[in-house]
Design a protein around this motif. Sequence first.
Motif: not given
Length: 471
Positions: A83-93
């Motif tokens: 999420r430091w790179d992209d706040p939209g990341f979720e577990v499993g991505d």
Amino acid sequence: MANAGQIVAALRDIGSTKDLTPDEVHDLLKDGILAGLMRIHGPNVDAEIAIDESTGEFDIVVLRRVVAEVEDPSSEISLEEARWDDPGFEVGDIMEVPVDFAQFGRNAVMAMKQRIVQRVREGERQRIRDEFEDRVGELLSGEVQQTERGKMVVMLNLARDADAIIPWKEQNPRERFRQGDPIRAVLKKVDETPKGPRLILSRADPLFVSALFKLEVPEIYQEIVEIKRIAREVGGRTKIAVSSRDESIDPVGACVGMKGSRVQAVVSELGGERIDIVPWHPETEVFARRALAPARVSRVVSNPERQVITAIVDEDQLSLAIGRNGQNVRLASQLIGWQIDLYGSREWLEKGPEFSLFGERDEDQYETADFPLAELELPATTLAALNAAGYNTFLQIIDLETQDFLRVEGLTEADAERLLSLIDQLTVVEGEAPAEEAAADGDEAPGDDVDGGVEAESDESAGDEPAESEG
């Protein structure tokens, strides 16, 4: 450090040298890059690699799964770090991380190089394996590269990178080859070694005679004439039995050729070894008569249960039937696969059928003599270690390398060197020996020359008529 384009160009050059397709070159490159990434990120790294055909550049993207708790840093990344790179990341991505080839350090480049070299070598070994595993019995030509401890290393004309040798026991002891000499031999088998496939060639095996006749006699190559059996004593004499699928073609005449030209070519390649060609017959008694040529056999009695042939010849034919040192009758016995008890007519009448003229076969004078290792001056510990590993005679160790001896439990490097030195002493022959041997042989048996091999054909053919009529 070379850039990506230079590496691709170098790999294409390797591909053209090693006969690799563009797809195979790309696979090599991708595998090498993956090996470099493993050195940087870890053994389980996953990546997508794309190669631009026009520019030779390639794009590298490392794929890392987003997880709550990282267990494998080489393939996973924590949710917080992602999420430091992209706040939209979720577990499993799956997070895609571009990698510039310039980031590859020396260790990564070395790992990449090693993987590519390993893959190229494996490909070469598999190519040699695929090319030769179905060619056992074929005649191969090449050049003697070197001779070490009796065995010859051969560089084949059509596969110069193949590991090909002629072991000591697969050589004709009456022949001498030096480095750079052209040589032909038959492929006897393909051995697997830690370094890849090794081609075992032979000039002593009956397959060599068969391959030479196949080369010289078109009817054999076309399978009109068939070589049914071969009996050979290397350097001395060979008997072959032939048959024809076409009744209009004489199998013996086809093998002999016009004025003996075909058989002479084979005899020349074998260094003057005498060759007897006889027509094969399914009936053992008839076949035995023919196999004993050039002698004319008066009577043949067979014992199928014991597989013994009793042959009676006139006194003037006895020496021909026996041959020098019993060679003719011995080869005839090998050719038909039965024991032959040979009698002169006078001996038969005096001694009766229970008396056999021959006892046990003597050791073939042309074969390499073998003897127990116990006869060598070896330390007791060395001898015990060799015996425990299954090596009991000299011919069993003659082709072994240093690493082979070191695999024997109880042998040291010094023991291996001592054994190799001993093998060298027992297998090296002086350069003048062949000429002296040839001269001695010529004085002892002037009849066993090249012409003798051809004369045997006409004698055999003349003696074949009674066999035909009796059969």
